[in-house]
Design a protein around this motif. Structure first.
Motif, PDB file in Angstrom:
ATOM      1  N   LYS A 151       0.832  -1.202   0.000  1.00  0.00           N
ATOM      2  CA  LYS A 151       0.000   0.000   0.000  1.00  0.00           C
ATOM      3  C   LYS A 151       0.870   1.256   0.000  1.00  0.00           C
ATOM      4  O   LYS A 151       2.088   1.181   0.197  1.00  0.00           O
ATOM      5  CB  LYS A 151      -0.943   0.014   1.203  1.00  0.00           C
ATOM      6  CG  LYS A 151      -0.247   0.017   2.555  1.00  0.00           C
ATOM      7  CD  LYS A 151      -1.259   0.035   3.708  1.00  0.00           C
ATOM      8  CE  LYS A 151      -2.162  -1.182   3.704  1.00  0.00           C
ATOM      9  NZ  LYS A 151      -3.150  -1.176   4.789  1.00  0.00           N
ATOM     10  N   GLY A 152       0.224   2.395  -0.236  1.00  0.00           N
ATOM     11  CA  GLY A 152       0.918   3.674  -0.211  1.00  0.00           C
ATOM     12  C   GLY A 152       1.897   3.846  -1.352  1.00  0.00           C
ATOM     13  O   GLY A 152       1.792   3.206  -2.405  1.00  0.00           O
ATOM     14  N   ALA A 153       2.882   4.723  -1.150  1.00  0.00           N
ATOM     15  CA  ALA A 153       3.867   5.022  -2.194  1.00  0.00           C
ATOM     16  C   ALA A 153       4.633   3.771  -2.610  1.00  0.00           C
ATOM     17  O   ALA A 153       5.063   3.648  -3.763  1.00  0.00           O
ATOM     18  CB  ALA A 153       4.833   6.096  -1.697  1.00  0.00           C
ATOM     19  N   SER A 173      -4.319  -3.981  -1.397  1.00  0.00           N
ATOM     20  CA  SER A 173      -3.794  -3.152  -0.310  1.00  0.00           C
ATOM     21  C   SER A 173      -4.194  -3.680   1.060  1.00  0.00           C
ATOM     22  O   SER A 173      -3.749  -3.148   2.078  1.00  0.00           O
ATOM     23  CB  SER A 173      -4.257  -1.704  -0.477  1.00  0.00           C
ATOM     24  OG  SER A 173      -5.669  -1.621  -0.492  1.00  0.00           O
ATOM     25  N   ASP A 177      -5.847   1.921   0.760  1.00  0.00           N
ATOM     26  CA  ASP A 177      -4.634   1.812  -0.062  1.00  0.00           C
ATOM     27  C   ASP A 177      -3.573   2.854   0.267  1.00  0.00           C
ATOM     28  O   ASP A 177      -2.418   2.700  -0.124  1.00  0.00           O
ATOM     29  CB  ASP A 177      -4.982   1.869  -1.547  1.00  0.00           C
ATOM     30  CG  ASP A 177      -5.676   3.173  -1.957  1.00  0.00           C
ATOM     31  OD1 ASP A 177      -5.406   4.223  -1.336  1.00  0.00           O
ATOM     32  OD2 ASP A 177      -6.479   3.133  -2.905  1.00  0.00           O
ATOM     33  N   GLU A 178      -3.943   3.913   0.965  1.00  0.00           N
ATOM     34  CA  GLU A 178      -3.018   4.967   1.388  1.00  0.00           C
ATOM     35  C   GLU A 178      -2.309   5.624   0.206  1.00  0.00           C
ATOM     36  O   GLU A 178      -1.218   6.183   0.344  1.00  0.00           O
ATOM     37  CB  GLU A 178      -1.995   4.427   2.397  1.00  0.00           C
ATOM     38  CG  GLU A 178      -2.644   3.880   3.669  1.00  0.00           C
ATOM     39  CD  GLU A 178      -1.627   3.308   4.652  1.00  0.00           C
ATOM     40  OE1 GLU A 178      -0.403   3.474   4.416  1.00  0.00           O
ATOM     41  OE2 GLU A 178      -2.060   2.709   5.659  1.00  0.00           O
ATOM     42  N   LEU A 179      -2.943   5.570  -0.959  1.00  0.00           N
ATOM     43  CA  LEU A 179      -2.408   6.219  -2.149  1.00  0.00           C
ATOM     44  C   LEU A 179      -2.926   7.644  -2.249  1.00  0.00           C
ATOM     45  O   LEU A 179      -4.018   7.964  -1.770  1.00  0.00           O
ATOM     46  CB  LEU A 179      -2.821   5.447  -3.406  1.00  0.00           C
ATOM     47  CG  LEU A 179      -2.250   4.041  -3.600  1.00  0.00           C
ATOM     48  CD1 LEU A 179      -3.055   3.296  -4.653  1.00  0.00           C
ATOM     49  CD2 LEU A 179      -0.782   4.112  -4.001  1.00  0.00           C
ATOM     50  N   THR A 180      -2.155   8.499  -2.895  1.00  0.00           N
ATOM     51  CA  THR A 180      -2.639   9.836  -3.219  1.00  0.00           C
ATOM     52  C   THR A 180      -3.475   9.750  -4.493  1.00  0.00           C
ATOM     53  O   THR A 180      -3.413   8.751  -5.230  1.00  0.00           O
ATOM     54  CB  THR A 180      -1.474  10.806  -3.439  1.00  0.00           C
ATOM     55  OG1 THR A 180      -0.741  10.396  -4.610  1.00  0.00           O
ATOM     56  CG2 THR A 180      -0.542  10.824  -2.227  1.00  0.00           C
ATOM     57  N   GLN A 183      -1.231   9.197  -7.431  1.00  0.00           N
ATOM     58  CA  GLN A 183      -0.723   7.832  -7.538  1.00  0.00           C
ATOM     59  C   GLN A 183      -1.789   6.893  -8.089  1.00  0.00           C
ATOM     60  O   GLN A 183      -1.489   6.017  -8.913  1.00  0.00           O
ATOM     61  CB  GLN A 183      -0.242   7.364  -6.167  1.00  0.00           C
ATOM     62  CG  GLN A 183       1.027   8.058  -5.694  1.00  0.00           C
ATOM     63  CD  GLN A 183       1.329   7.838  -4.230  1.00  0.00           C
ATOM     64  OE1 GLN A 183       0.448   7.424  -3.457  1.00  0.00           O
ATOM     65  NE2 GLN A 183       2.549   8.122  -3.818  1.00  0.00           N
TER      66      GLN A 183
END
Length: 304
Positions: A151-153, A173, A177-180, A183
């Protein structure tokens, strides 16, 4: 044991072993202390190490120790270090079996440890069809349908990286998902599916993953998994001696593995986030050169 040896090496993985080899060849007395439970013991094969591509971790260690035994000043002890006291020039190393060793210098090659795998079924496939490093195992998973548990970056980074081996992959995730937004758009542009539902379990047969089942009932067929492990430092001993650490628990060192504590060095996964066997071994070699240079300088100057 009251004899003062030159170097106490804590940890017998690629970093500690390569350091012991270099120091042994430099005619330094070395004690390698390792409890015999390497992090990669679940791995069937190690890759990317010239002349040793595809070797099992246990065979790698066997060959290394066999070659190091040619240098009689290097000794091996299977034990766990529990406390270290003293200062540069005379460190006192105490083990779980009640033994005490003295060394002029210390090298921490303690690596990292995996936190328990919380996803149901992941431990069944770890090291068989689920891996953590595309550079180590991507070739074996080439062109296969994969699930990336991340997850995330790190999710975007792993997606970019794994695309060099296969374009058939899905991101799970296992929760938010902690995505921007940017992203997510980039992953969408490259047709990378992202599933947010928590993972119910990983279904496998004899260690080979069949599919990932999500709590919302979604089934994602795959033949391999790449996941981001949760790691902690392999030992609290460097910190207990005052070694400075990064936010992720890596020991801060210079180019030759020297820490901020006089006489204390670190190498391998304990001192870098570039977790590869060949990297760990090379850092062990450099640390050994740093330690040997320091010992030589001290001996030379004492006679001046």
């Amino acid at each position: 044991m009251n004899q003062l040896i030159d170097v106490g090496v804590i940890g017998g993985g690629p970093a500690g072993l390569n350091a012991a080899l270099v120091l042994g060849r430099a005619r330094k007395s070395v004690m390698v202390i390792d409890e015999g439970r390497p992090r990669n013991r679940v791995t069937r094969e190690s890759h990317g190490f010239l002349t040793r591509d595809g070797i099992s971790p246990s065979e790698f260690r066997r060959i290394a120790m066999e070659q190091i035994h040619a240098y009689p000043s290097v000794q091996f002890v299977e034990d766990q270090v529990v406390t270290i006291t003293g200062t540069d020039g005379d460190f006192h190393i105490t083990t779980a079996q009640g033994m005490t060793y003295r060394s002029k210098k210390l090298l921490f090659a303690v690596g990292m440890k995996d936190l328990p795998l919380e996803i149901n079924g992941l431990s069944d496939v770890y090291g068989k069809s689920a891996f953590v490093c595309p550079y180590c195992d991507g070739w074996e998973l080439r062109d296969q349908p994969l699930v990336l548990i991340v997850k995330g970056a790190r999710a975007l980074h792993l997606a970019k990286t794994i695309s060099g081996w296969t374009n058939r992959f899905t991101i799970c995730s296992d929760g938010p998902d902690e995505l921007t937004g940017e992203q997510r758009e980039e992953l969408k542009l490259h047709s990378v599916p992202v599933f947010h539902s928590p993972i119910e379990r990983i279904v496998s047969t004899e260690g080979m993953v069949q599919h990932v089942l999500l709590t919302d009932g979604t089934i994602i067929p795959c033949t391999g998994i790449i996941f981001a492990p949760k790691l902690i430092t392999g030992s609290d001993l460097p910190q207990s001696l005052g070694c400075q650490l990064t936010k992720t628990g890596t020991v801060i060192v210079d180019e030759f593995g020297k820490t901020n504590v006089p006489g204390v060095y670190s190498a391998g996964d304990a001192a870098t986030e570039r977790y590869q066997v060949i990297t760990a071994a090379s850092l062990g070699s450099l640390a050994a050169v740093g330690i040997n240079s320091e010992l030589i300088a001290e001996s030379w100057n004492s006679k001046g």
